[in-house]
Scaffold this motif. Structure first.
Motif, short mmCIF file in Angstrom:
data_model
loop_
_atom_site.label_atom_id
_atom_site.label_comp_id
_atom_site.label_asym_id
_atom_site.label_seq_id
_atom_site.Cartn_x
_atom_site.Cartn_y
_atom_site.Cartn_z
N GLY A 87 -9.22 -18.60 -44.93
CA GLY A 87 -8.39 -18.31 -45.86
C GLY A 87 -7.20 -17.63 -44.98
O GLY A 87 -5.94 -18.11 -45.74
N GLY A 88 -7.49 -16.96 -44.30
CA GLY A 88 -6.19 -16.11 -44.07
C GLY A 88 -5.60 -16.95 -42.64
O GLY A 88 -5.90 -18.20 -42.19
N ALA A 89 -4.31 -16.90 -42.00
CA ALA A 89 -3.49 -17.20 -40.73
C ALA A 89 -4.54 -17.18 -39.50
O ALA A 89 -5.02 -16.12 -39.78
CB ALA A 89 -2.49 -16.96 -41.33
N ARG A 90 -4.58 -17.46 -38.94
CA ARG A 90 -5.31 -17.26 -37.67
C ARG A 90 -3.96 -17.46 -36.72
O ARG A 90 -3.16 -18.21 -36.71
CB ARG A 90 -5.66 -18.41 -37.38
N ALA A 91 -4.39 -16.28 -35.32
CA ALA A 91 -3.68 -16.47 -34.75
C ALA A 91 -4.08 -17.13 -33.50
O ALA A 91 -4.92 -18.28 -33.50
CB ALA A 91 -3.71 -14.95 -34.00
N LEU A 92 -2.72 -17.71 -32.73
CA LEU A 92 -2.77 -18.54 -31.35
C LEU A 92 -4.06 -18.49 -30.45
O LEU A 92 -3.24 -16.91 -29.94
CB LEU A 92 -2.09 -18.98 -31.59
N ALA A 110 -3.34 -10.29 -30.46
CA ALA A 110 -3.15 -11.47 -31.80
C ALA A 110 -4.28 -11.53 -33.17
O ALA A 110 -4.23 -11.54 -34.34
CB ALA A 110 -2.42 -12.62 -31.72
N LYS A 111 -5.03 -11.90 -31.52
CA LYS A 111 -6.59 -12.30 -32.73
C LYS A 111 -7.09 -11.15 -33.22
O LYS A 111 -7.61 -11.37 -34.55
CB LYS A 111 -7.33 -12.57 -31.39
N ALA A 112 -6.74 -9.75 -32.47
CA ALA A 112 -7.27 -9.06 -32.68
C ALA A 112 -7.27 -8.59 -34.28
O ALA A 112 -6.89 -8.12 -35.13
CB ALA A 112 -7.51 -7.95 -31.69
N ALA A 113 -5.37 -8.49 -34.46
CA ALA A 113 -4.77 -7.80 -35.34
C ALA A 113 -4.78 -8.87 -36.65
O ALA A 113 -4.95 -8.18 -37.64
CB ALA A 113 -3.55 -7.91 -34.93
N ALA A 114 -5.02 -9.96 -36.38
CA ALA A 114 -5.32 -11.25 -37.22
C ALA A 114 -6.52 -10.56 -38.41
O ALA A 114 -6.74 -11.40 -39.33
CB ALA A 114 -5.08 -12.53 -36.90
N LYS A 115 -7.51 -10.66 -37.28
CA LYS A 115 -8.95 -10.08 -37.43
C LYS A 115 -8.70 -9.13 -38.88
O LYS A 115 -9.24 -8.90 -40.05
CB LYS A 115 -10.13 -9.93 -36.57
N ALA A 116 -8.67 -8.38 -38.21
CA ALA A 116 -8.27 -7.00 -38.73
C ALA A 116 -7.46 -6.73 -40.65
O ALA A 116 -7.77 -6.74 -41.18
CB ALA A 116 -7.00 -5.58 -37.85
N THR A 117 -6.54 -7.85 -40.10
CA THR A 117 -5.39 -7.55 -41.58
C THR A 117 -6.00 -8.98 -42.49
O THR A 117 -6.10 -7.95 -43.71
CB THR A 117 -4.55 -9.00 -41.06
N ARG A 118 -7.36 -9.69 -42.42
CA ARG A 118 -8.15 -10.40 -43.03
C ARG A 118 -8.86 -9.65 -43.33
O ARG A 118 -9.53 -9.50 -44.85
CB ARG A 118 -8.13 -11.81 -42.25
N SER A 119 -9.12 -8.85 -42.88
CA SER A 119 -10.89 -7.47 -43.05
C SER A 119 -9.73 -6.62 -44.32
O SER A 119 -10.56 -6.94 -45.39
CB SER A 119 -10.74 -6.80 -41.97
#
Length: 423
Positions: free
Chosen positions: A221-226, A204-213
Motif C-alpha cells: 500500500g505504501g509509496a515505494r522508493a525508486l 531511500a528504500k530503507a527509509a520508505a520501509k521504516a515509514t511504512r512500518s
C-alpha cells in the motif's frame, strides 16, 4: 541484413565480456500481464567452453565503434563484419527468447557510435521500453559508457538491475598505451557517480520501509522508493594484454572494491585478435591464470586476506599456477600451522587449505558440543588430502609434515593420470 545475421555477428562480438552474472538481483513486483523473472525456475542455461554459465541474451547493440582500442576486435580499424540492432529489435529479441525459455534476462553492451551520450541513450531506451512498455520483470544488465553524462547514468540505473563500467586494464599507463581514448580517472569518476546513486537508492528504500512500518501500511500500500541498480555495479579487467603482474591486478581490484563498493571484478584472459597491433602479445595467457585470479579475488573478499599476502612462491608478483593461492600462502608460512580445529579462531580456520567458508561455520558450530575427529572432517566432504597436513584433531597430528614444504608441495600438486573411458 536480417535479424538472424545480426544476431550471429553481435552475439559473437559480445563473447569477450565476462561480466554477465545475474547474482544479487532481487525479485521485481510483477503486475498483471508482466513478463519475466530474475529468480524463477525453468530457465535454460548454456555454458561457454571455459565453463561460464550464460543464462542471458548477451549481445552488443552494435559492433561499430569510433574508438581504436588495440585489444578490441571491434575497434574502428578492425576488419570485421559490422552490424547494428535497432532498439525495437533488441526489445523484441529479448521478449521472444524469454518466452521460449532460453534466457532469464538481457546483458547489453555496445560499441561507441556517434558519441558516448548517443550510444547510452539507445541502450537506456532498450531498458526503458522493456520495463515500461512491456512490463518486463527479468534481469537487465547494461554495460555503461564512462564518458556518458550523469543524467544518462542515472536513467540507466532506474531500469537496469546491474550496471558495469569496464576499467579494462589495471594501470593508467597500460590504458593510455592500448586505449588512448579512454581514461582511468574518467572511469573512476563514473564509478563514483554510480556508487553514491546506488547507496542513495538503498537509503531511500530503507527509509520508505521504516515509514511504512511505523504507519502500519501494508507492504503493497505504501509509496515505494525508486530503485537504482539494486544488483550493484561490476567491472572487468583484461589479463595478459599488458605487462601487469597478478599482484598489480589484485591491487587495482582491491582498491575498486574498497573505494566504489563493486559487487564483482571480472577477469578475462586476453585473446589474440585478427590484424592485431604490435603492442599486443602474440599469444594469450594460460586460462589457469584467470582462474587463479578469481581464487585470489575470493580470498580478498571473503577470507580476510590482504593483497600483500597473496602471491607466488618465487616473489615475482605472479600467482602460482600449479597450486591455488591459499595453499601457496600456507606453504610459504609453515610457522602458522598446524591449526587446532577444536580451538583455533575463525580467522585462522579460514586460512586452512581445503576449508571453505561453509565448512568453517560448521566446524565452529560442531565443536561447541564435541571435540572434532578425522571422521567428522570427512563428513564435511572437505578435501582430507589438503586439510590434514595443516590441522590438529583429537585423533590426528601432522607430526613433521610441514618440515619439508617442497616435498609436501610436490605431493599436493601431483596430477593423476586420466583414466580411460572404461577403466
Amino acid at each position: 541484413m536480417d535479424i538472424a545475421s545480426k544476431l550471429s555477428i553481435l552475439a559473437d562480438a559480445a563473447k569477450y565480456d565476462a561480466s554477465c552474472a545475474s547474482s544479487g538481483a532481487p525479485k521485481r513486483q510483477a503486475g498483471a500481464g508482466a513478463v519475466g523473472s530474475t529468480g524463477g525456475t525453468g530457465i535454460c542455461h548454456s555454458y561457454t567452453p571455459d565453463g561460464r554459465c550464460v543464462s542471458l541474451l548477451k549481445i552488443l547493440l552494435t559492433n561499430f565503434c569510433i574508438y581504436d582500442c588495440a585489444y578490441c576486435v571491434n575497434r574502428v580499424s578492425s576488419n570485421v563484419r559490422r552490424a547494428r540492432f535497432s532498439t525495437d529489435e533488441v526489445v523484441n529479441l529479448t521478449l521472444d527468447f524469454y518466452k521460449r525459455n532460453y534466457i532469464e534476462g538481457l546483458f547489453l553492451s555496445s560499441g561507441i557510435i556517434q558519441s558516448s551520450d548517443y550510444t547510452m541513450e539507445q541502450m537506456v531506451e532498450v531498458a526503458r521500453s522493456l520495463r515500461e512498455d512491456h512490463g518486463f520483470a527479468g534481469y537487465i544488465h547494461l554495460k555503461t559508457i564512462p564518458e556518458g553524462s550523469p543524467e544518462l547514468l542515472a536513467a540507466a540505473g532506474r531500469y537496469a538491475d546491474r550496471l558495469s563500467i569496464n576499467i579494462e586494464l589495471p594501470t593508467e599507463t597500460s590504458l593510455s598505451t592500448l586505449a588512448p581514448e579512454k581514461s582511468i580517472p574518467q572511469i573512476k569518476r563514473s564509478m563514483g557517480e554510480l556508487r553514491w546513486r546506488i547507496e542513495e537508492g538503498k537509503e531511500a528504500k530503507a527509509a520508505a520501509k521504516a515509514t511504512r512500518s511505523l504507519s502500519g501500511q501494508a507492504r503493497a500500500g505504501g509509496a515505494r522508493a525508486l530503485r537504482f541498480a539494486p544488483a550493484g555495479q561490476s567491472t572487468q579487467m583484461i589479463v595478459g594484454a599488458d605487462a601487469a603482474d597478478d599482484r598489480t591486478i589484485l591491487q587495482t581490484a582491491d582498491q575498486l572494491y574498497g573505494n566504489y563498493h563493486l559487487r564483482r571484478v571480472y577477469y578475462s584472459a586476453f585473446s589474440p585478435i585478427p590484424d592485431a597491433s604490435s603492442k599486443l602479445p602474440l599469444q594469450s595467457p594460460p586460462l589457469l591464470r584467470e582462474h587463479r585470479l578469481y581464487q585470489a579475488d575470493w580470498l580478498l573478499r571473503f577470507y580476510e586476506f590482504r593483497v600483500e599476502e597473496i602471491g607466488g612462491s618465487d616473489g615475482s608478483g605472479m600467482l602460482d599456477l600449479d597450486i591455488d593461492p591459499k595453499m601457496s600462502w600456507a606453504l610459504r608460512n609453515p610457522h602458522a600451522f598446524p591449526v587446532d580445529l577444536n580451538t583455533a579462531a575463525k580467522e585462522m580456520l579460514l586460512r586452512v587449505p581445503g576449508l571453505g567458508i561453509r565448512n568453517v561455520k560448521r566446524i565452529l558450530a560442531a565443536r561447541r558440543f564435541c571435540r572434532l575427529r578425522v571422521q567428522d572432517l570427512a563428513r564435511l566432504r572437505a578435501s582430507l588430502t589438503k586439510v590434514l597436513p595443516f590441522v590438529v584433531l583429537s585423533d590426528h597430528h601432522p607430526r613433521r609434515a610441514l618440515d619439508n614444504t617442497d616435498t609436501l608441495r610436490a605431493r599436493l600438486t601431483v596430477v593423476p593420470k586420466q583414466a580411460g573411458l572404461f577403466d
